[in-house]
Each structure stands twice: as C-alpha cells, then as structure tokens.
Design an enzyme around this catalytic site. Structure first.
Site, short mmCIF file in Angstrom:
data_model
loop_
_atom_site.label_atom_id
_atom_site.label_comp_id
_atom_site.label_asym_id
_atom_site.label_seq_id
_atom_site.Cartn_x
_atom_site.Cartn_y
_atom_site.Cartn_z
N ASP A 175 0.82 -1.21 0.00
CA ASP A 175 0.00 0.00 0.00
C ASP A 175 0.86 1.27 0.00
O ASP A 175 1.89 1.33 0.66
CB ASP A 175 -0.87 -0.04 1.27
CG ASP A 175 -2.07 0.89 1.17
OD1 ASP A 175 -2.27 1.48 0.10
OD2 ASP A 175 -2.79 1.00 2.17
N HIS A 176 0.39 2.25 -0.74
CA HIS A 176 1.04 3.57 -0.76
C HIS A 176 2.54 3.51 -1.04
O HIS A 176 3.34 4.02 -0.27
CB HIS A 176 0.75 4.32 0.55
CG HIS A 176 -0.60 4.98 0.53
ND1 HIS A 176 -0.81 6.22 -0.02
CD2 HIS A 176 -1.80 4.55 0.94
CE1 HIS A 176 -2.09 6.52 0.07
NE2 HIS A 176 -2.72 5.53 0.63
N GLU A 286 -3.16 -0.10 -8.51
CA GLU A 286 -4.06 0.98 -8.09
C GLU A 286 -3.30 2.30 -8.06
O GLU A 286 -2.19 2.38 -7.57
CB GLU A 286 -4.63 0.70 -6.69
CG GLU A 286 -5.42 1.90 -6.16
CD GLU A 286 -6.37 1.56 -5.03
OE1 GLU A 286 -7.13 0.57 -5.16
OE2 GLU A 286 -6.36 2.28 -4.02
N LYS A 328 -8.87 8.76 9.87
CA LYS A 328 -8.70 7.34 10.11
C LYS A 328 -9.61 6.82 11.23
O LYS A 328 -9.64 7.39 12.33
CB LYS A 328 -7.25 7.06 10.50
CG LYS A 328 -6.22 7.63 9.54
CD LYS A 328 -6.01 6.75 8.34
CE LYS A 328 -4.95 7.35 7.42
NZ LYS A 328 -4.74 6.54 6.23
N HIS A 360 -10.12 4.98 0.14
CA HIS A 360 -9.11 4.79 1.18
C HIS A 360 -9.63 5.28 2.53
O HIS A 360 -10.61 6.00 2.59
CB HIS A 360 -7.83 5.55 0.83
CG HIS A 360 -7.06 4.91 -0.29
ND1 HIS A 360 -5.74 5.19 -0.53
CD2 HIS A 360 -7.42 3.99 -1.21
CE1 HIS A 360 -5.33 4.48 -1.57
NE2 HIS A 360 -6.33 3.75 -2.00
ZN ZN Z 1 -4.75 6.55 0.69
#
Ligand code: ZN
Length: 505
Positions: A175-176, A286, A328, A360
């Site tokens: 991710d990221h 992605e 978050k 996200h």
């Molecule tokens: Zn994100």
C-alpha cells in the site's frame, strides 16, 4: 486428515500440554496430511505421512507411530513460502480483473492487520459476506512503525487462510508505494496488488493560481506535449452514462495538466517497475491520488486515468480524494449529499474507463457506506486498517485495563510525534488523564472519537517500547478468540452496510 493416533502419541510425549487440531485447516497432497496444531497456546504446522513427508519444510520435532511420522514445524517464513507453493488457497492472487464476473464478488475489501494476528477474525466476516478480502495490506509507513517486513505481513495472511481453511481468492496489497524499488521488493515478496502513491508529485499549488500565471506556466511545457494533450482533451467531450459528460474548459484544463503531469509520469515509472518483475500485468495496479488538500475533480480523475492508460498502464483502480474528511477509523466528517454527488461522478468515470473506484481510509465510515455500495453498483475497492488495530486495543482494555492505561499514557505523551506522520486531529483537551480511566471505563474510550483518533495514529509509538510491546502481544495472544469474534462482528458490519450480499452456506 492428521491421524488421531499420532496426535494422541504427541500428547503423551508432552504430558500436561493441550494439543488441538484446527479441523478446518486439514488438507492433503500426495498422501501427506497438513493441519494447523495448537500446542500449549503455540501454533505449529503439523505434517503427517510416510518418511520424508515433510521434505522441504523446516521441522522442529518428529514423532513416530508405526510407519507414519508426524512432523511439527514452526510457522516460519520458509514454511509459509513452501505452503504457498503446495496449496493455492494459501497464496494471494490478483483480484481486480475477475471481480464482479464469473461469480467473483464485485467488492474487494482491504483489511490491514498491523499486528499479524487479525487474519482469522477477518476471514470469518468474509465467510458471511460475498466480498474478496485483501488480507495482507500494509504501507511502508506501517511496516516501519511496526518493525515488520512485507514478508512478515504476507506470511501472517498465509497462516490465517491455512488455519481457517479459506478457499476463496484473496489479495496482498503493498500500500502507498512511492518508489520503484519498493514496487520491485513487494512483487518479489509475492504481493499481488500495488498501490502507487503519487501524491508527492501532484503539484496542487497550481490549482490556486490566477489564469494569467496558469497560462504562462502551461506555455513553458514542451510544445509537442501540449499539442498532444490538447488534441486528446481540449475540445472533446467524454460521455458518462445518464447523459452526463466531462468537458475541459481552457484554464481548468491547463491547471489539471500542470497539477498532474509529473504524477502521471511517476505512476508510469512505478507501473513499469512492476511489469519488470511480474510480467504481463500479473498484479492489480491501483493509482492513489487521494492524499491531496482538495477533492479530486472529475476532470483530474479522467485525465490522470486516461493518460496513464495511454502510456500503457493497465489500471485496476483509482483512489480519488472525495469531499469531506476521511479521518482514520472514525465516521465520515462532512455532508453526505456532497459526498454522494462527487462519488457518483467518480464511480461513473471509473466505469466508463474500465477501472474500479477505490476508497481509502474506509474504516468506520458507516454514514457513507450505503451510498458507496449503491452508487458504485457493488463494484469497488475499499481499504481499512486502523479499525482492526483499535479492536485489538479494545481487547486489551477489557483483558488488562492496567496495561491499557500504560499504552494510553504513552499515546498521549507521543501524540505530537505521531501527528507528523498522519493527518489526524485529536482534541486531547477533552480526554481523561490515564489515572482517571477506570477498569470498567477503559474499553469505552475506544468509542470516543478523540480517543480513537489518538490511539489510531500512535500504534508505532506504543509498540516501539519493548516492555509495552511484549505485554501487548502477551495479552492479545491469550485473547485471540475474543479478538477474532470482535473483528468478525466489526468488519461484518462494514460489509453489511456496504451492501455485500450475504453468503449462504
Ligand atoms: Zn490513501
């Protein structure tokens, strides 16, 4: 099946120790049985069969009964790798291309697990609801803060799918990622999804400039490039379903080019780094443009995605930044109607270009889940992570309120440090001092928005203290069934509100 006689012999060999077999994990290959065993609260891979059955695995102990051998193997990286090669259900695979067709669920759902302990709980929710889990999902930031590697994270997911006997496809998302090197490392480790984070190359500063400055900055770009993109976008209309269309006005177009040009180039480099390792696009790619100050315009989404495709990128999904705040592990902050209008357009753009829309920071966004499910027509990706960590803290708060107070005190102390890495705004002034938190009230703190914000971002600060880390995992290990039940319920609530169909056994 692992033979019961062998298990009994094993129990006799270690008097006083409880041995349990996870029946649902049991699988066979070439006359050799594999199952997950729990021996005195420690998990082992058990392999039973004739001599040599455990060849290729790291073995700790062997027990014989007649012609059969039971080998006890550690849940090591080497053994996880070997298991993935033998049993396909313990290995991740790309999900996006299959999603929504041939009976595959249209929803793919990332469940980050920062502790390597949540997998079985997550999988129980995915047994109840039709959505494909992306089990291993960690960013480099998370790996650094928890002192883990891509391999550790993937192995934890392998052991979870093995333990639960989960047979449906699942994914692994690095991710990221911001560099080509990380893309190569993640794919070499076996990841099947790459989330390219190009936010550092997005030049948002152009968005606020006056038209004259935009025009002159744009005029400094190479003439051939300008001619090419003008031809592709400027006097064209991009129809979406329902009679809508995306059009580019002159200044807005030039802004979009200035803001996103470099980000697209970076995305292309990251993608090519991936195809160099996993040829033929054997991974879901992605593109994440969500970490920006302002919401992504429809024009920007369309431009970025089409330009990337034009340069040969096979896009699985795009994560735009939506209006409102996706902080978050707390609910959506903003006007649901604004979100719906924006999300509907982005979802329509994604459909028209053949990629999936991705959301996200999806933990606990209960007020917009029904809209996401409806407007994306059940075909989307969503990522969560923090919420599973907070459920672990809730288990700690219930099982050992004293330890929870220590963790909470550490979080309060280190909040400023953690905020350098996360855009989260807890109001510490409304939170109780650690000494004021009662044993009974400890778990209730996990329902407080400001406490959630604080505890979400400070995981690295808590887990880097050796004594806290040790106590944390000791209490969590002894409460795993409760942790898994909590995750099953909590992730299940996410899936249900997102409109994931219930599976019927
Ligand atoms: Zn994100």
């Amino acid at each position: 099946m692992i033979s019961i006689e062998l298990l009994e012999e094993l129990s006799r060999a270690r008097p006083g120790r409880r041995v349990a077999v996870s029946r649902q994990s049991a699988v066979e290959a070439d006359g050799v049985s594999f199952a997950l065993l729990e021996i005195a609260a420690e998990r082992k891979l058990g392999i039973s069969g004739p001599d040599g059955a455990a060849a290729g695995f790291e073995v700790e102990q062997e027990h014989r009964a007649g012609s059969q051998v039971l080998s006890l193997c550690p849940l090591s990286h080497a053994n996880a790798e070997r298991l993935r090669r033998i049993f396909a259900h313990t290995a991740p695979s790309p999900l996006a291309r299959k999603a929504g067709s041939a009976g595959a669920p249209g929803i793919t759902f990332g469940v980050g697990d920062r502790l390597g302990a949540a997998g079985p709980g997550h999988l129980r929710a995915f047994r109840r609801f039709a959505a494909s889990p992306v089990l291993a999902q960690q960013s480099v930031r998370e790996l650094t803060l928890t002192d883990r590697t891509f391999e550790d994270v993937l192995d934890a997911s392998t052991w979870a799918t093995f333990q639960e006997g989960f047979r449906d496809p699942w994914g692994a998302d690095a991710d990221h990622l911001k560099t080509e090197d990380w893309v190569r490392r993640a794919l070499a480790a076996g990841y099947t999804m790459i989330t390219a984070d190009v936010s550092d190359a997005i030049h948002g500063e152009h968005a606020d400039r006056p038209a004259s400055e935009v025009r002159s900055a744009y005029a400094r770009l190479e003439a051939a490039y300008r001619a090419e993109v003008e031809k592709r976008y400027l006097s064209r209309s991009f129809p979406l379903e329902g009679g809508k269309a995306v059009r580019f006005a002159e200044v807005a177009f030039k802004k979009t080019v200035l803001v996103y040009r470099e980000a697209i180039e970076l995305a292309v480099r990251l993608y090519r780094a991936g195809t160099g390792v996993a040829a033929g696009g054997g991974f879901d790619f992605e593109l994440s443009i969500d970490e920006t100050a302002t919401p992504t315009t429809p024009q920007a989404h369309l431009f970025v995605a089409l330009e990337a495709k034009h340069k040969g990128v096979t896009l699985a999904s795009v994560a735009p930044r939506f209006p409102g705040e996706f902080q978050k592990a707390i609910d959506y902050i903003g006007t649901v109607e604004d979100f719906r209008a924006s999300f509907a357009t982005h979802a329509a753009i994604a459909r028209s270009l053949g990629h999936r829309i991705s959301v996200h920071s999806g933990s606990d966004k209960f007020s917009v889940f029904p809209s996401i499910g409806e407007l994306a027509r059940g075909a989307f990706h969503i990522k969560t992570a923090g919420t599973s960590w907070l459920e672990a803290l809730r288990v700690i708060a219930k099982g050992d309120p004293g330890l929870f107070r220590e963790l909470y005190a550490r979080a309060l102390e280190r909040c400023d440090e953690a905020r350098k890495l996360y855009h989260v705004t807890p109001d510490l002034s409304v939170l109780p001092a650690p000494a004021e938190v009662s044993d009974e009230g400890a778990a209730r703190l996990l329902d407080d928005v400001n406490a959630r914000r604080l505890l979400h971002i400070t995981y690295g600060e808590m887990l880097c203290v050796p004594l806290l880390r040790e106590s944390f995992f000791r209490v969590l290990q002894s409460s795993l069934p409760a942790y898994w039940a909590a995750l099953d319920a909590h992730i299940g609530r996410h899936l249900s509100l997102l409109g994931a169909p219930e599976r019927h056994a």
